[in-house]
Design a protein around this motif. Structure first.
Motif, short mmCIF file in Angstrom:
data_model
loop_
_atom_site.label_atom_id
_atom_site.label_comp_id
_atom_site.label_asym_id
_atom_site.label_seq_id
_atom_site.Cartn_x
_atom_site.Cartn_y
_atom_site.Cartn_z
N THR A 134 -12.75 -31.49 -0.91
CA THR A 134 -13.49 -30.67 0.06
C THR A 134 -14.41 -31.53 0.91
N LEU A 135 -15.15 -32.44 0.28
CA LEU A 135 -16.06 -33.31 1.04
C LEU A 135 -15.27 -34.23 1.95
N ASP A 136 -14.13 -34.71 1.50
CA ASP A 136 -13.28 -35.55 2.33
C ASP A 136 -12.88 -34.82 3.61
N LEU A 137 -12.48 -33.58 3.48
CA LEU A 137 -12.07 -32.78 4.64
C LEU A 137 -13.24 -32.50 5.58
N ILE A 138 -14.43 -32.31 5.00
CA ILE A 138 -15.62 -32.10 5.83
C ILE A 138 -15.95 -33.37 6.61
N ASN A 139 -15.90 -34.51 5.92
CA ASN A 139 -16.20 -35.78 6.58
C ASN A 139 -15.19 -36.12 7.67
N ARG A 140 -13.96 -35.69 7.49
CA ARG A 140 -12.93 -35.91 8.51
C ARG A 140 -13.02 -34.91 9.66
N LYS A 141 -13.96 -33.96 9.49
CA LYS A 141 -14.16 -32.89 10.49
C LYS A 141 -12.92 -32.00 10.61
N LYS A 142 -12.18 -31.89 9.53
CA LYS A 142 -11.03 -31.00 9.49
C LYS A 142 -11.39 -29.64 8.88
N LEU A 143 -12.44 -29.65 8.06
CA LEU A 143 -12.94 -28.41 7.47
C LEU A 143 -14.27 -28.09 8.14
N LYS A 144 -14.25 -27.11 9.02
CA LYS A 144 -15.43 -26.76 9.81
C LYS A 144 -16.11 -25.54 9.21
N LEU A 145 -17.43 -25.63 9.07
CA LEU A 145 -18.17 -24.63 8.30
C LEU A 145 -19.16 -23.81 9.12
N PHE A 164 -20.06 -34.64 -10.23
CA PHE A 164 -19.93 -34.22 -8.83
C PHE A 164 -21.26 -33.85 -8.18
N GLN A 165 -22.37 -34.26 -8.77
CA GLN A 165 -23.68 -33.91 -8.22
C GLN A 165 -23.81 -34.35 -6.76
N GLU A 166 -23.47 -35.59 -6.48
CA GLU A 166 -23.61 -36.13 -5.12
C GLU A 166 -22.72 -35.38 -4.14
N GLU A 167 -21.48 -35.10 -4.53
CA GLU A 167 -20.56 -34.39 -3.65
C GLU A 167 -21.06 -32.97 -3.36
N LEU A 168 -21.56 -32.29 -4.41
CA LEU A 168 -22.07 -30.93 -4.22
C LEU A 168 -23.27 -30.92 -3.27
N ASN A 169 -24.16 -31.89 -3.44
CA ASN A 169 -25.31 -31.98 -2.53
C ASN A 169 -24.86 -32.16 -1.09
N SER A 170 -23.87 -33.03 -0.88
CA SER A 170 -23.40 -33.28 0.48
C SER A 170 -22.71 -32.06 1.07
N ILE A 171 -21.91 -31.38 0.27
CA ILE A 171 -21.22 -30.18 0.77
C ILE A 171 -22.21 -29.08 1.11
#
Length: 572
Positions: A134-145, A164-171
Motif C-alpha cells: 500500500t505504501l509503495d503504491l502511495i509513494n508511486r502516486k498510483k494510489l490517490k487518497l 509495520f509501525q513505520e509504514e502505518l505512520n506513513s500511510i
C-alpha cells in the motif's frame, strides 16, 4: 441492532447477508455497525478477538457508504498478511453482491504491481492492502487518497508485531484529516494506543470477545511432559483423534519442518507453513489444507498470521507463544461461529507459570489433562478398526472369489482369525509407537528460586534485526554502556524491531537508568522493563524463568548456541 433487517444498512446489503445465511449479528457486529453508520465520521477502537465476525463489522458499513457515482478510492482497509488481505477482499465483494458498481481491489506483495495499478485505475473504490505494498503504491502516486472517507486497521496488533509501525505512520499521515478511522484489534499494545492518540479523534470504544475470551466454545487444555517427550505426546494426541483438523504451532522454521516431516513419516497428512517458503509454496499448502488434503498444518506464528480456515477442530501449541496475547490469537482460530473447538498446549513443569499468565491476561481457564499412554491408543484404534470392518461391504468382483478365500482360512479358529486381522490392521501403528518411546510426564511443580539462583527480569530494547543487530552486537552495546558493572544476563531474543534481554532482577532498574537517552548507530534505544509477558529471562525457551543456569557477565559474555532469533517480519 438485533437482526440485520433492523439495521440502517441498504436493502442491497440486507439481501447479500441473507444470501450468506447471516440472520443475527455477532456481538461485535451489533455494536460496531450502528456506531460506524451513525454519522460516518466518529472514529472507533474495537477490541475483538479472532473469529468474532469483525470483517462484517467494518465491511458492511464500508460497502454501504460507497458513492458509486465516484470512481475513486473511498475506503482503505489495511491488514497484516496477503492471506488475510485476499480473504477480506473476497468477503467485501460478497457483501457488495447487489451493489454492482462497487469495485474492490486487493493489493499485496509477491504479486505483479502493474496488475494492481490497472485495477486501481479502473475505478476501484475499496482498497484492501498490506502495509508494504500500500505504501509503495502511495509513494508511486498510483494510489490517490484525496477522496478517502474511511480507513480500517484490521488486526492492528498483528501489523505492529510484524514491524509495520513505520509504514502505518506513513500511510495514515498521507490520508485526509476528515476521514473516519476504524481500528480493530484482538489486543491493545502501547503502539496501537499511540496510533489511536496520534491519528484518531475522540474514538468510540467497544470490547467484544477480548476480556471474555474464556466464554467462547474453545476448551483450553494443557499437558505437562518432559521437553524430550513433546513429539511423542503429539503423536498420541493425534492418534487418539483421527478426525483431527488442526494447526500446530512451533517456534522456529527448523522445528516446523522437523515436526511436519516426522508426522508425514508416521503416516499423517501433514505439511509445513513458514516465512521462508515462497508465496507459491504457501498458497499451494493453504489450498490443500482448505480442501482437507492436509489435516495437520504445522506453522510458525508469522506464517499463520491472518490464517482464516473454517471448522478447525484443534489448535495445538507444540510450544507456548512468547506472550499471552499471541495465545489469544492462536486459540481464536478454533471454536468459531458458535462451534466447539479445543486448544491444546504441550508444556513442561517450568512453564506452568506461563499458563497462569495467560489465564490472568485473558480470563481463560485451562484444565490440566492426564497424559495418555500407548495402551489407550491401541485400545481406541483397535475398537475403531473393528467398527470399520463390521461396516465394510463386499465388492461384487471380490465376492466371486469368496469361496476360495474362505477355503484359505480353513482350520483357523474364530479368535485366532480376529487376532490376525487386528495384527495386520494395526501392526504398523504398533511398530511406530514402540519406536518413539514412552511419554514422560513432568510432575515437577513450578520451582521457586533458591538464594543461590538468579531471578531474571526481561528488558526490551527498541532495536532488532531490521536495524542489522546480532547477538554479539547487542552484547557489545551492553558492555560499552555498563563498564565494570558485574551484572548477570540471561537469554537474548532478537526480533525484527525489538530485542528482549534477560537481566538479573536486582540490577534491572540500574541497567534501564544507564541507557536513559542512549543511542546506538544513530537509533534511540529506549530500554525499558518489559511488562507484556514475553520472557527470555529463564533457562528454558519459554517466557517462564527460574532454575539454575550458567551466569554471563559483561566483558566475558559469549552467546550460547541456543540463542536464536525468531524471524517475525514479512513485508506485505
Amino acid at each position: 441492532m438485533t437482526t440485520y433487517q433492523e439495521s440502517d444498512l441498504r436493502d442491497e446489503l440486507k439481501r447479500a447477508v441473507a444470501d450468506l445465511g447471516f440472520i443475527t449479528p455477532t456481538p461485535v457486529q451489533a455494536e460496531a455497525i450502528p456506531l460506524i453508520l451513525a454519522d460516518g465520521s466518529r472514529d472507533l477502537v474495537a477490541l475483538a478477538r479472532t473469529g468474532t465476525g469483525k470483517t462484517a463489522g467494518f465491511g458492511l458499513p464500508v460497502v454501504n457508504d460507497i458513492d458509486t457515482d465516484l470512481d475513486a478510492v473511498q475506503a482503505l482497509i489495511l491488514c497484516p498478511t496477503r492471506e488475510l488481505c485476499l480473504q477480506i477482499a473476497r468477503d467485501i465483494s460478497g457483501y457488495a453482491k447487489y451493489r454492482k458498481d462497487v469495485k474492490v481491489t486487493a493489493v499485496y506483495g509477491g504479486a505483479p504491481i502493474t496488475h494492481q495499478i490497472r485495477e486501481i485505475r479502473s475505478g476501484s473504490q475499496i482498497i484492501v492492502g498490506t502495509p508494504g505494498r500500500t505504501l509503495d503504491l502511495i509513494n508511486r502516486k498510483k494510489l490517490k487518497l484525496e477522496n478517502l472517507k474511511r480507513v480500517v486497521l484490521d488486526e492492528a496488533d498483528e501489523m505492529l508485531n510484524m514491524g509495520f509501525q513505520e509504514e502505518l505512520n506513513s500511510i495514515l499521515g498521507a490520508t485526509p484529516d476528515d476521514k473516519q478511522t476504524l481500528l480493530f484489534s484482538a489486543t491493545m499494545p502501547k503502539e496501537a494506543k499511540k496510533i489511536s492518540r496520534d491519528y484518531m479523534t475522540d474514538p468510540a470504544e467497544i470490547s467484544v470477545g477480548h476480556e471474555d475470551a474464556g466464554e467462547s466454545k474453545t476448551d483450553h487444555q494443557y499437558f505437562k511432559v518432559k521437553g524430550s517427550s513433546r513429539f511423542a505426546l503429539l503423536r498420541l494426541l493425534i492418534e487418539l483423534d483421527p478426525d483431527m483438523y488442526a494447526v500446530i504451532f512451533c517456534r522456529t522454521r527448523r522445528e516446523v519442518n522437523g515436526v511436519a516431516e516426522d508426522l508425514r513419516f508416521a503416516g499423517h497428512a501433514a505439511d509445513a507453513l513458514h516465512g521462508d517458503m515462497s508465496q507459491a509454496q504457501r498458497d499451494d499448502v493453504m489450498k490443500r489444507f482448505r480442501k482437507r488434503r492436509i489435516q495437520l498444518l504445522v506453522a510458525t506464528d508469522v506464517a499463520a498470521r491472518g490464517l482464516d480456515v473454517q471448522d478447525l477442530t484443534h489448535v495445538i501449541n507444540y510450544n507456548l507463544p512468547d506472550a499471552p496475547e499471541v495465545y489469544v490469537h492462536r486459540s481464536g482460530r478454533t471454536g468459531r461461529a458458535g462451534k466447539e473447538g479445543i486448544a491444546m498446549s504441550i508444556i513442561t513443569g517450568r512453564e506452568t507459570r506461563n499458563i497462569r499468565a495467560i489465564e490472568k491476561y485473558s480470563n481463560i481457564t485451562f484444565t490440566q489433562q492426564p497424559v495418555p499412554n500407548q495402551e489407550e491408543v491401541y485400545k481406541l484404534r483397535a475398537l475403531r478398526f473393528a467398527e470399520k470392518i463390521k461396516a465394510a461391504t463386499l465388492d461384487s468382483k471380490v465376492a466371486a472369489y469368496l469361496p476360495e478365500v474362505i477355503e484359505s482360512f480353513a482350520g483357523i479358529e474364530r479368535e485366532e482369525l480376529i487376532q490376525k486381522i487386528l495384527g495386520y490392521g494395526l501392526g504398523e501403528l504398533s511398530k511406530q509407537l514402540q519406536g518413539q518411546g514412552d511419554v514422560k510426564e513432568d510432575n515437577a511443580k513450578e520451582k521457586r528460586l533458591d538464594k543461590g539462583d538468579t531471578d531474571y527480569t526481561t528488558l526490551c530494547v527498541a532495536v532488532g534485526r531490521k536495524q542489522g543487530y546480532t547477538v554479539p552486537q547487542i552484547i557489545g552495546m551492553m558492555n560499552r554502556r555498563l563498564p565494570g558493572k558485574k551484572i548477570n544476563f540471561g537469554k537474548i531474543d532478537i526480533q525484527n524491531n525489538i530485542t528482549y534481554i534477560g537481566v538479573d532482577s536486582k540490577a534491572a532498574r540500574k541497567v534501564v537508568a544507564a541507557f536513559e537517552g542512549a543511542e546506538d548507530k544513530g537509533v534511540r534505544l529506549d530500554v525499558k522493563v518489559f511488562e507484556g509477558g514475553t520472557n527470555v529471562d529463564g533457562p528454558s525457551r519459554s517466557y517462564g524463568g527460574g532454575g539454575k543456569k550458567k551466569q554471563y557477565k559483561p566483558g566475558n559474555f559469549k552467546p550460547r548456541p541456543s540463542f536464536s532469533a525468531k524471524k517475525k517480519h514479512r513485508k506485505g
